[in-house]
Design a protein around this motif. Sequence first.
Motif, PDB file in Angstrom:
ATOM      1  N   THR A  92       0.891  -1.091  -0.047  1.00  0.00           N
ATOM      2  CA  THR A  92       0.019   0.111   0.064  1.00  0.00           C
ATOM      3  C   THR A  92       0.728   1.425   0.112  1.00  0.00           C
ATOM      4  N   LEU A  94       1.619   4.793   0.595  1.00  0.00           N
ATOM      5  CA  LEU A  94       1.169   6.152   1.405  1.00  0.00           C
ATOM      6  C   LEU A  94       2.197   7.334   1.147  1.00  0.00           C
ATOM      7  N   TRP A 196      -6.140   2.190   5.719  1.00  0.00           N
ATOM      8  CA  TRP A 196      -5.228   3.316   4.838  1.00  0.00           C
ATOM      9  C   TRP A 196      -5.778   4.069   4.013  1.00  0.00           C
ATOM     10  N   ARG A 198      -6.194   3.652   0.924  1.00  0.00           N
ATOM     11  CA  ARG A 198      -5.451   3.510  -0.107  1.00  0.00           C
ATOM     12  C   ARG A 198      -5.739   2.093  -0.875  1.00  0.00           C
ATOM     13  N   SER A 254       0.374   6.702  -8.449  1.00  0.00           N
ATOM     14  CA  SER A 254       0.834   7.671  -7.476  1.00  0.00           C
ATOM     15  C   SER A 254       1.605   8.632  -8.082  1.00  0.00           C
TER      16      SER A 254
END
Length: 294
Positions: A92, A94, A196, A198, A254
Amino acid sequence: MNTLRYALRFLLRARTYTLINLLGLAFSLACCIILLRYIHRELTVDTHCVDRENVYVSRCQIGENDALVSSTLNGDTLAVDPSLVMQRSRVTLLDHDMIRYKDNRLQVNMIVADTTFLKLFRYQLLQGESSLSKPGMALLSEHLAHKLFGKQNPIGETFVLSTGKSVTVSGIFATPENKSILQVDAILSEMPGALWERMPMEFVRFVPGADIQKLNEAGKILRPTQVGDGSMYTFSLLSLKDVYWESRLLYRTSPTMCVSGNRAQLYVLSAMCIFIFFIGLLNYINLYAVLLGK
């Protein structure tokens, strides 16, 4: 010995021609070396992966939108024979998340990963232990550890995530010498019950010789999302050595954490490198011929 003496005397007799000749050749070779180093760096992205040829990421596409997400989400029907899979890791991202240590607040790029991730990607451990087997553990990059804790020993220290959860530093790793798709400042262990917000992405290492094209054909079958809005999506597998060149895909995954390359730019720089080398070589031969004629 006499030959060298005669050559040196000949060069010193025409110092201006010699200096121009050598400087031109040196500058052309220096430019070629700089370009070759950049090209080599672009071609060795993620070589800290243990098996870059057989590690794939899963790509999800909904209409015109696509991103790197886990192919096992929402009970996906992409049939993969377990005997073809050697290792699988869900990560994941972040990106630009906030962490706090005492009065110090920093914005960093972090990933939440399982223990398999460190088996797929080699990170040189500088201090502590490289283990993500326990919840609430974190590996920090050398740069982030120095920025957050200064000169004090960071092992065993805790910092707070933006979610309010405390994380303990278990080790410090060095940034890979090669270029990497993911710009990682910290690697966090999985935390049961943590939200999260995400979508995780997935790295899958297949056995050598696995028919990826057949799996991608199965992934082209439209399947409904669990959102309930009638939208359909497909999955495909993309090789880790090729995903770096998918600029649009990485940007949608991202935009601040994933970096990408441009193949066309690499071809142009390769042509420039060859051109500069031959120009420098021809310039050297031309000036040397003029000097001999004189």
